[in-house]
Design a protein around this motif. Structure first.
Motif, PDB file in Angstrom:
ATOM      1  N   ALA A  81      19.863  -1.411   6.763  1.00 34.82           N
ATOM      2  CA  ALA A  81      20.639  -2.614   6.433  1.00 34.82           C
ATOM      3  C   ALA A  81      20.377  -3.625   7.538  1.00 34.82           C
ATOM      4  N   THR A  82      20.437  -4.889   7.198  1.00 38.50           N
ATOM      5  CA  THR A  82      20.251  -5.936   8.206  1.00 38.50           C
ATOM      6  C   THR A  82      21.622  -6.300   8.752  1.00 38.50           C
ATOM      7  N   VAL A 113      28.729   8.071   5.010  1.00 37.18           N
ATOM      8  CA  VAL A 113      27.852   6.947   4.680  1.00 37.18           C
ATOM      9  C   VAL A 113      27.076   7.354   3.436  1.00 37.18           C
ATOM     10  N   GLU A 114      27.047   6.464   2.439  1.00 37.40           N
ATOM     11  CA  GLU A 114      26.304   6.765   1.214  1.00 37.40           C
ATOM     12  C   GLU A 114      25.736   5.488   0.620  1.00 37.40           C
ATOM     13  N   ALA A 115      24.669   5.636  -0.144  1.00 41.23           N
ATOM     14  CA  ALA A 115      24.062   4.505  -0.836  1.00 41.23           C
ATOM     15  C   ALA A 115      24.665   4.419  -2.237  1.00 41.23           C
ATOM     16  N   THR A 116      25.013   3.206  -2.645  1.00 41.89           N
ATOM     17  CA  THR A 116      25.481   2.956  -4.002  1.00 41.89           C
ATOM     18  C   THR A 116      24.694   1.762  -4.529  1.00 41.89           C
ATOM     19  N   GLY A 117      23.563   2.064  -5.151  1.00 43.17           N
ATOM     20  CA  GLY A 117      22.683   0.992  -5.615  1.00 43.17           C
ATOM     21  C   GLY A 117      22.042   0.292  -4.442  1.00 43.17           C
ATOM     22  N   ASP A 118      22.194  -1.038  -4.387  1.00 45.52           N
ATOM     23  CA  ASP A 118      21.586  -1.817  -3.308  1.00 45.52           C
ATOM     24  C   ASP A 118      22.549  -2.053  -2.152  1.00 45.52           C
ATOM     25  N   ARG A 119      23.613  -1.233  -2.096  1.00 45.00           N
ATOM     26  CA  ARG A 119      24.600  -1.371  -1.028  1.00 45.00           C
ATOM     27  C   ARG A 119      24.857  -0.012  -0.392  1.00 45.00           C
ATOM     28  N   GLY A 173      29.798  -8.196   3.250  1.00 40.98           N
ATOM     29  CA  GLY A 173      30.391  -6.985   2.689  1.00 40.98           C
ATOM     30  C   GLY A 173      31.835  -7.176   2.302  1.00 40.98           C
ATOM     31  N   THR A 174      32.419  -6.109   1.797  1.00 42.54           N
ATOM     32  CA  THR A 174      33.835  -6.076   1.436  1.00 42.54           C
ATOM     33  C   THR A 174      34.454  -4.836   2.062  1.00 42.54           C
ATOM     34  N   LEU A 190      28.145  -2.734   2.580  1.00 44.60           N
ATOM     35  CA  LEU A 190      27.236  -3.731   3.133  1.00 44.60           C
ATOM     36  C   LEU A 190      25.962  -3.719   2.311  1.00 44.60           C
ATOM     37  N   PRO A 191      25.308  -4.866   2.173  1.00 44.07           N
ATOM     38  CA  PRO A 191      24.039  -4.878   1.456  1.00 44.07           C
ATOM     39  C   PRO A 191      22.951  -4.135   2.250  1.00 44.07           C
ATOM     40  N   LEU A 192      22.151  -3.357   1.545  1.00 46.29           N
ATOM     41  CA  LEU A 192      21.008  -2.716   2.160  1.00 46.29           C
ATOM     42  C   LEU A 192      19.840  -3.694   2.179  1.00 46.29           C
ATOM     43  N   ALA A 193      18.956  -3.527   3.136  1.00 51.64           N
ATOM     44  CA  ALA A 193      17.783  -4.408   3.219  1.00 51.64           C
ATOM     45  C   ALA A 193      16.900  -4.147   2.005  1.00 51.64           C
TER      46      ALA A 193
END
Length: 194
Positions: A81-82, A113-119, A173-174, A190-193
């Motif tokens: 993530a940036t 910590v987990e990925a949910t789509g592009d976040r 992010g939210t 948070l948005p992933l790069a």
């Protein structure tokens, strides 16, 4: 001035109070910059898992002192993530601080910590008493404390969650919370790069 003896105990008390005030002033400065949209960030492609792991390990001695099990879980293949890693580390630290403070002895705090789509979603779950439903809407408000009668020694000034919210939002992010009588889960994404 001869009013109080300058012995070791008095000097130590004064030192602790000065440190407390310096921390409060820094929190207020950070909050003012964040609310004004003027907070300097240093966003770099960073592993959120590494930032969360480092933050978690920093709190391990405090958790062990209270006999609280501190767990961490993150996938190895999470994209970067940036982010400003110091500021996101501060968010995780604020959530861990609250989780450990409000979890009774022999309880647990888990960082996930987990990925949910592009976040990416970062969660800090505790086994404390939970937050009353009527307090949830105000939990991120400045200076809000669940029990205003608490001694200052057992709680902060009520800025940690407000600062966490501002820092997460500054990163696009939210942040939110789920609470039951069995504990709280604070989470932010948070948005992933890309």
């Amino acid at each position: 001035d001869g009013v109080v003896d300058a012995d070791e105990s008095t000097i130590d008390t004064l030192h602790q109070q000065v440190l407390h005030l310096a921390h409060l002033i820094e929190d207020l400065r950070l909050l003012a910059l964040a609310e004004a949209g003027a907070l300097p960030l240093d966003p770099q492609p960073t592993s959120l898992a590494d930032v969360a792991r480092t933050s978690t390990e920093a709190f391990r001695p405090r958790a062990e002192a209270k006999q609280i099990a501190l767990a961490f879980d993150a996938p190895r293949d999470l994209p970067p993530a940036t982010i400003d890693k110091e500021r996101i580390g501060q968010v995780i630290g604020n959530l861990l601080e609250n989780g450990i403070r409000h979890t009774p002895e022999n309880g647990s705090v888990t960082v996930t910590v987990e990925a949910t789509g592009d976040r990416a979603k970062i969660s800090v779950a505790d086994t404390g008493p939970g937050i009353p439903q009527d307090e949830l809407a105000r939990i991120f408000d400045r200076f809000h404390r669940l029990d205003p009668s608490r001694a200052r020694a057992t709680g902060g000034a009520g800025l940690g969650l407000t600062i966490a919210k501002q820092l997460v939002e500054a990163h696009g992010g939210t942040i939110g919370v789920n609470s039951t009588a069995q504990g709280c889960t604070f989470f932010f994404d948070l948005p992933l790069a890309g």
